[in-house]
Enzyme design. Structure first.
Site, mmCIF file in Angstrom:
data_model
loop_
_atom_site.group_PDB
_atom_site.id
_atom_site.type_symbol
_atom_site.label_atom_id
_atom_site.label_comp_id
_atom_site.label_asym_id
_atom_site.label_seq_id
_atom_site.Cartn_x
_atom_site.Cartn_y
_atom_site.Cartn_z
ATOM 1 N N GLY A 193 0.823 -1.202 0.000
ATOM 2 C CA GLY A 193 0.000 0.000 0.000
ATOM 3 C C GLY A 193 0.856 1.250 0.000
ATOM 4 C CE1 TYR A 219 -10.092 0.167 8.233
ATOM 5 C CE2 TYR A 219 -10.640 1.198 10.339
ATOM 6 C CZ TYR A 219 -9.751 0.990 9.290
ATOM 7 O OH TYR A 219 -8.520 1.607 9.324
#
Length: 248
Positions: free
Chosen positions: A13, A150
């Site tokens: 990422g 999440y």
């Protein structure tokens, strides 16, 4: 001399935000950094900005074949792997009554399965004394509305760090996690759009005791610490990087 001279690192990422800042910091400390992420144009630009100490390998951590290509590139360099920052993550938000299978898959597919694959596939390359750092979130602990899936995925990441630290200690491999708080990154703008994002970030800043959002480079400093020998006696720990948000 940097604290990571001669070391090899991987940052997932890494095209923007925390991942990019971490890649820049690790390179500044002397490491050769392999950057991976899904957005090829941004990733290539990030590697170019870092210079010859960076190699970009486009890929999605939730796809095993993409990780194989990444680690094949690391293997070809011939020096093994000393630092892995498993940073890539995804955030899809919905209340319990509206949460869908897609919401579940987006959160757990990247944050849990992707993290698992990122570390598992790196195992043959990890040198003795290597450092593995997982990116969690303080949201795992605070029960915010709409953040259920999440938060649960990030709680799983924290749990994995503990277990893997125990499993890999025999090889001298340290596994730790970080839990950033409210950090100024492009991700919020991409998800919400510029106007709504500004209002959202202003609300976040109000909840931070020091009165502002964190900066990606402040998280990167913690990553560099955990990557270096300065943290040699730290195993299975979690470091909150939150401006005091969870401390008072």
């Amino acid at each position: 001399m940097g604290k990571l001279d001669g070391k090899t690192a991987v940052v997932t990422g890494a095209s923007s935000g925390i991942g990019l800042a971490a890649a820049q910091r690790l390179a500044a400390e002397g490491a050769h950094v392999f950057l991976t992420g899904r957005r090829e144009t941004e990733l290539d630009a990030a590697a170019a900005a870092i210079g010859p100490a960076a190699t970009a390998v486009t890929g999605d951590i939730a796809k095993a074949a993409d990780l194989d290509r990444l680690y094949d590139a690391v293997r070809a360099r011939g020096r093994g792997l000393d630092v892995l920052f498993a940073n890539a993550g995804s955030g899809w938000f919905a209340p319990l009554e509206k949460a869908t299978n897609e919401d579940y898959e987006q959160n757990f597919g990247t944050n849990v399965r992707g993290t698992l694959l990122s570390v598992q596939k790196a195992l043959p390359l990890l040198n003795e004394g290597a450092s593995v750092i997982l990116n969690g979130s303080i949201r795992a602990d605070d029960g915010w509305e709409n953040f259920g899936l999440y938060a649960a995925s990030k709680a799983a990441v924290r749990s994995l760090a503990r277990t893997w630290a125990n499993e890999l200690k025999g090889r001298g491999i340290r596994v730790n996690s970080i839990s950033p708080g409210s950090i100024e990154t492009p991700a919020v703008d991409r998800v919400l759009g510029p106007e709504e994002a500004e209002a959202f970030k202003a609300g976040l800043a109000e909840g931070v005791p020091i009165g502002r959002l964190g900066r990606p480079e402040e998280v990167a400093g913690a990553v560099a610490f955990l990557a270096s020998a300065d943290s040699s006696f730290i195993y299975g720990a979690n470091l909150d990087i939150d401006g005091g948000e969870h401390q008072f």
